[in-house]
Motif scaffolding. Structure first.
Motif, PDB file in Angstrom:
ATOM      1  N   GLU A   1       0.837  -1.206   0.000  1.00  0.00           N
ATOM      2  CA  GLU A   1       0.000   0.000   0.000  1.00  0.00           C
ATOM      3  C   GLU A   1       0.873   1.257   0.000  1.00  0.00           C
ATOM      4  N   LEU A   2       1.932   1.252   0.814  1.00  0.00           N
ATOM      5  CA  LEU A   2       2.796   2.437   0.883  1.00  0.00           C
ATOM      6  C   LEU A   2       3.510   2.666  -0.448  1.00  0.00           C
TER       7      LEU A   2
ATOM      8  N   ASP B   1       1.141  11.914  -9.765  1.00  0.00           N
ATOM      9  CA  ASP B   1       0.312  13.129  -9.871  1.00  0.00           C
ATOM     10  C   ASP B   1       1.172  14.391  -9.941  1.00  0.00           C
ATOM     11  N   ARG B   2       2.248  14.415  -9.149  1.00  0.00           N
ATOM     12  CA  ARG B   2       3.146  15.583  -9.182  1.00  0.00           C
ATOM     13  C   ARG B   2       3.835  15.666 -10.541  1.00  0.00           C
TER      14      ARG B   2
ATOM     15  N   ILE C   1       7.323  10.269   3.108  1.00  0.00           N
ATOM     16  CA  ILE C   1       6.506   9.406   3.982  1.00  0.00           C
ATOM     17  C   ILE C   1       7.321   9.039   5.217  1.00  0.00           C
ATOM     18  N   ALA C   2       8.556   8.608   5.000  1.00  0.00           N
ATOM     19  CA  ALA C   2       9.429   8.266   6.140  1.00  0.00           C
ATOM     20  C   ALA C   2       9.569   9.466   7.074  1.00  0.00           C
TER      21      ALA C   2
ATOM     22  N   VAL D   1       0.975   4.236  -2.687  1.00  0.00           N
ATOM     23  CA  VAL D   1       0.743   5.638  -2.302  1.00  0.00           C
ATOM     24  C   VAL D   1       1.876   6.502  -2.849  1.00  0.00           C
TER      25      VAL D   1
ATOM     26  N   LEU E   1       7.434  11.658   7.850  1.00  0.00           N
ATOM     27  CA  LEU E   1       6.274  11.822   8.729  1.00  0.00           C
ATOM     28  C   LEU E   1       6.464  11.048  10.030  1.00  0.00           C
ATOM     29  N   TYR E   2       7.350  10.052  10.007  1.00  0.00           N
ATOM     30  CA  TYR E   2       7.559   9.216  11.185  1.00  0.00           C
ATOM     31  C   TYR E   2       8.821   9.584  11.955  1.00  0.00           C
TER      32      TYR E   2
ATOM     33  N   ARG F   1       1.463   6.854  -6.648  1.00  0.00           N
ATOM     34  CA  ARG F   1       0.355   7.714  -7.073  1.00  0.00           C
ATOM     35  C   ARG F   1       0.644   9.190  -6.822  1.00  0.00           C
ATOM     36  N   VAL F   2       1.198   9.468  -5.636  1.00  0.00           N
ATOM     37  CA  VAL F   2       1.487  10.866  -5.312  1.00  0.00           C
ATOM     38  C   VAL F   2       2.585  11.396  -6.231  1.00  0.00           C
TER      39      VAL F   2
ATOM     40  N   THR G   1       9.141  11.137  -2.650  1.00  0.00           N
ATOM     41  CA  THR G   1       7.860  10.922  -1.971  1.00  0.00           C
ATOM     42  C   THR G   1       7.981   9.850  -0.891  1.00  0.00           C
ATOM     43  N   MET G   2       8.699   8.763  -1.212  1.00  0.00           N
ATOM     44  CA  MET G   2       8.885   7.715  -0.196  1.00  0.00           C
ATOM     45  C   MET G   2       9.673   8.275   0.987  1.00  0.00           C
TER      46      MET G   2
ATOM     47  N   PRO H   1       8.628  18.840   1.278  1.00  0.00           N
ATOM     48  CA  PRO H   1       7.634  18.332   0.343  1.00  0.00           C
ATOM     49  C   PRO H   1       6.682  19.405  -0.165  1.00  0.00           C
ATOM     50  N   GLY H   2       6.825  20.644   0.303  1.00  0.00           N
ATOM     51  CA  GLY H   2       5.874  21.684  -0.090  1.00  0.00           C
ATOM     52  C   GLY H   2       6.011  21.978  -1.539  1.00  0.00           C
TER      53      GLY H   2
END
Lengths: 200, 200
Positions: free
Chosen positions: B152-153, B163-164, B184-185, B156, B187-188, B159-160, B180-181, B199-200
């Motif tokens: 799933e990750l 889209d960019r 995600i990392a 994600v 965020l943790y 897809r992100v 992008t991956m 990421p902005g």
């Protein structure tokens, strides 16, 4: 109008949605008509079409409630909370609401799995929820990509938890959701850091 | 058979898929028929239906190539690699292949966005890829939930990043995927740990 049926019906929408789910479960999605649904709800077909564009939409009437729940949680979250925390807490609260109607949620999901048109609509619904969550978190000043990723992760956690719950896991939906979000975090920790749930 | 058209046509499938995309982009999805597609490919409608169940499937002919690419990468990954690493590396390699046909990939995606039936099919395709990735990683001995979450990750991230990329980001698709991956990392991680991409 014949039969004295008023133009305004208390909770017509809710009654129609409930009748749609019940009839589709009894007779199958293809064999259920909007006329059947209206009759079962004690309403006219005209009232049906004042509330829903088609049969499929009546089965997804609950989507509005889901968005309202998420919106309320996110607007009540403290300003200092991270995007991921805000979304996790909102989805956890939603899971609690769904758990309190476990039988109804389960029946509806059985119905969705029974027909490809409903499965496709359900995937589109998840996609729409990611967009809504992204916008709600964006409005708190979170940058675009971070907002989208937090929304995507929240929905991944939700979907994986829901599938485990629906497949008959012993735990409640909110507990499974929290566990799943913890398992995602665990993928980003080395094997020796922090406590790790066993996702097997 | 009239006109000497052989039963076996070299790359009939590829020619039909290409003709389908071209015609749907020129005339719209609704106005393109299977007869038009076959004619444009210089083949019979019968050959069309030997290759595809319907018009929509011809537009998704590339899905098989995507699965083959992911399967090849995962089977070549070292046994010691984590589920998330195996999937990230496989999706990054896929992104590289897509980047090398950037124009074609972009045209196809424009077409998908143009019609709700194609958008829904596209979402179902992502869902199917998550299942395939999960099974491929499961086969390496990874527990079910961990395999599904890593899959799933990866999707994600894909897809992100896609889209960019499609929205006109300057970087290549593989670079956006890796970024992008990493986001995600991020965020943790706490704000002070490790390097964080913006990421902005």
């Amino acid at each position: 109008m014949i039969g004295g049926m008023g133009r305004w019906e208390p909770d017509a929408r809710g009654r129609l949605a409930h009748a749609a789910t019940t009839l589709c479960l009894e007779h199958g999605y293809d064999k259920t008509t909007t006329a059947d649904i209206a009759a079962r709800a004690g309403l006219t077909e005209r009232t049906f079409f004042r509330n829903f564009a088609d049969k499929r939409e009546a089965l997804f009437a609950g989507s509005g409630v889901v968005e309202e729940s998420l919106t309320a949680s996110i607007s009540a979250a403290p300003a200092s909370a991270s995007a991921l925390t805000v979304i996790s807490d909102a989805v956890e609260a939603l899971c609690g609401e769904l758990q309190s109607d476990a039988g109804g949620v389960r029946r509806r999901h059985e119905l969705i799995l029974s027909h490809s048109a409903l499965r496709e609509r359900n995937l589109a619904k998840y996609d729409g929820l990611v967009d809504s969550l992204t916008q709600l978190v964006r409005a708190r000043g979170v940058p675009e990509v971070e907002a989208r990723l937090a929304a995507e992760l929240g929905m991944v956690g939700y979907r994986v938890a829901f599938d485990r719950w629906f497949a008959g896991a012993d735990e409640s939906l909110p507990t499974l959701f929290v566990e799943t979000m913890e398992a995602i975090a665990g993928l980003y920790r080395g094997p020796d850091e922090g406590t790790s749930v066993s996702p097997g």
